[in-house]
Design an enzyme around this catalytic site. Structure first.
Site, PDB file in Angstrom:
ATOM      1  N   GLU A   1      -6.732   4.771   7.762  1.00  0.00           N
ATOM      2  CA  GLU A   1      -6.628   6.295   7.465  1.00  0.00           C
ATOM      3  C   GLU A   1      -8.006   6.649   6.818  1.00  0.00           C
ATOM      4  O   GLU A   1      -8.148   7.989   6.915  1.00  0.00           O
ATOM      5  CB  GLU A   1      -5.328   6.414   6.590  1.00  0.00           C
ATOM      6  CG  GLU A   1      -4.203   6.094   7.483  1.00  0.00           C
ATOM      7  CD  GLU A   1      -2.781   5.636   6.883  1.00  0.00           C
ATOM      8  OE1 GLU A   1      -2.881   5.541   5.595  1.00  0.00           O
ATOM      9  OE2 GLU A   1      -1.973   4.971   7.708  1.00  0.00           O
TER      10      GLU A   1
ATOM     11  N   ASN B   1       0.880  -1.258  -0.037  1.00  0.00           N
ATOM     12  CA  ASN B   1      -0.063   0.205   0.071  1.00  0.00           C
ATOM     13  C   ASN B   1       0.935   1.134   0.030  1.00  0.00           C
ATOM     14  O   ASN B   1       1.653   1.442   0.940  1.00  0.00           O
ATOM     15  CB  ASN B   1      -0.885  -0.075   1.257  1.00  0.00           C
ATOM     16  CG  ASN B   1      -1.572   1.070   1.576  1.00  0.00           C
ATOM     17  OD1 ASN B   1      -1.875   2.042   0.454  1.00  0.00           O
ATOM     18  ND2 ASN B   1      -2.346   1.412   2.584  1.00  0.00           N
TER      19      ASN B   1
ATOM     20  N   GLY C   1       2.706   2.082  11.036  1.00  0.00           N
ATOM     21  CA  GLY C   1       3.540   3.314  10.666  1.00  0.00           C
ATOM     22  C   GLY C   1       4.303   3.363  12.072  1.00  0.00           C
ATOM     23  O   GLY C   1       4.787   4.533  12.124  1.00  0.00           O
TER      24      GLY C   1
ATOM     25  N   HIS D   1      -9.581   1.382   4.898  1.00  0.00           N
ATOM     26  CA  HIS D   1      -8.318   1.283   5.573  1.00  0.00           C
ATOM     27  C   HIS D   1      -8.310   2.278   6.702  1.00  0.00           C
ATOM     28  O   HIS D   1      -9.321   3.401   6.730  1.00  0.00           O
ATOM     29  CB  HIS D   1      -6.945   2.217   4.689  1.00  0.00           C
ATOM     30  CG  HIS D   1      -5.625   1.990   5.210  1.00  0.00           C
ATOM     31  ND1 HIS D   1      -5.314   2.737   6.049  1.00  0.00           N
ATOM     32  CD2 HIS D   1      -4.808   1.266   5.306  1.00  0.00           C
ATOM     33  CE1 HIS D   1      -4.039   2.600   6.778  1.00  0.00           C
ATOM     34  NE2 HIS D   1      -3.624   1.495   5.942  1.00  0.00           N
TER      35      HIS D   1
HETATM   36  P1  PGA Z   1       2.840   0.057   7.703  1.00  0.00           P
HETATM   37  O1  PGA Z   1       1.409   0.403   7.033  1.00  0.00           O
HETATM   38  O2  PGA Z   1       3.413  -0.981   7.055  1.00  0.00           O
HETATM   39  O3  PGA Z   1       3.643   1.379   7.187  1.00  0.00           O
HETATM   40  O4  PGA Z   1       2.883   0.105   8.906  1.00  0.00           O
HETATM   41  C1  PGA Z   1       0.672  -0.543   6.705  1.00  0.00           C
HETATM   42  C2  PGA Z   1      -0.819  -0.177   6.343  1.00  0.00           C
HETATM   43  O5  PGA Z   1      -1.167   0.877   6.538  1.00  0.00           O
HETATM   44  O6  PGA Z   1      -1.405  -0.857   5.267  1.00  0.00           O
END
Ligand code: PGA
Length: 250
Positions: free
Chosen positions: A95, A9, A169, A93
């Site tokens: 976010e 992603n 993240g 997601h």
């Molecule tokens: P990350 O994100 O691997 O940077 O923790 C994963 C995601 O949000 O799909």
């Protein structure tokens, strides 16, 4: 029986120059023992699909609108993603759920649109740290599963990504026992709702701070069929060892 899946992603990262990462990835994995999916920003989907044509690398979107077309400035329909060369789309997601206040009902409507356009819906779900600390994780996941996943889902058009919000993240990763508990719960839920063929066939990905150095341990957990990777999917040199760890997992 379930083919593993390594999905990347890119979020809001990537310009035309980043397409070289796809070329590098495709040439490093000409015949992978897992499905490979990269979801670049919408601006790169058509070019990415061209670059990856004839390679094992599939391309996906990161969101779609629930309607097929119409007066929705700035939005992109599932049909448009398919027309651009995408075969899958990430939906729900955290976010998007947070930044755009998407509810699980919104996610289900988008997933229906994705299915109608012939796309695989990679539906994300996960608990916040407060929900985990209140011992509410399985309730939250159960609710997100019931409300976000359309009734007409199949083993081919549905992938679930378990992504604890506090792990995305942050470099923080749940224990293998915590991941296993949630993945087993999702599997049981899917089997009882869709029957054992579909329920056992849907791939379950873990997402949240998956890196080359923790991938093998995560992939050793039963019912983890792959990963949805953010930051470590941007560079072929990071994503490639994750793919290798997945290929080598039992
Ligand atoms: P990350 O994100 O691997 O940077 O923790 C994963 C995601 O949000 O799909």
């Amino acid at each position: 029986m379930r083919r593993k899946l390594a999905a990347g992603n890119w979020k809001m990262n990537g310009l035309t120059a980043s397409l070289s990462e796809l070329t590098a990835l495709a040439s490093a994995h000409p015949d992978p023992a897992a499905d490979l999916l990269i979801c670049p920003p919408a601006t790169l989907i058509a070019a990415a699909a061209q670059v990856c044509a004839g390679s094992p690398l599939a391309i996906g979107g990161q969101d779609c609108h629930a309607e097929r077309s119409g007066a929705h400035t700035g939005d992109i329909s599932a049909e448009m993603l398919a027309d651009s060369g995408a075969s899958a789309v990430i939906l729900g997601h955290s976010e998007r759920r947070e930044d755009h206040e998407e509810s699980s009902e919104d996610v289900r409507a988008k997933a229906r649109a994705a299915h109608a356009a012939g796309l695989t819906a990679v539906i994300c779900m996960g608990e916040s740290l407060a929900q985990r600390e209140a011992a509410n994780t399985l309730n939250v996941i159960g609710g997100q599963l019931s409300l976000s996943v359309p009734d007409k889902s199949t083993a081919e058009n549905l992938v679930i990504a378990y992504e604890p919000i506090w792990a995305i993240g942050t470099g923080k990763v749940p224990t293998t026992a915590q991941i296993g508990e949630v993945h087993d719960f999702i599997r049981t839920h899917l089997e009882s709702r869709f029957g054992s063929d579909v329920g056992r066939g849907v791939r379950l990905l873990y997402g949240g701070s998956v890196k080359p150095d923790n991938a093998a341990e995560i992939f050793s957990v039963p019912n983890v069929d792959g990963a949805l990777v953010g930051g470590a999917s941007l560079k072929a040199t990071d994503f490639s060892p994750i793919i290798k760890a997945l290929e080598e997992s039992a």
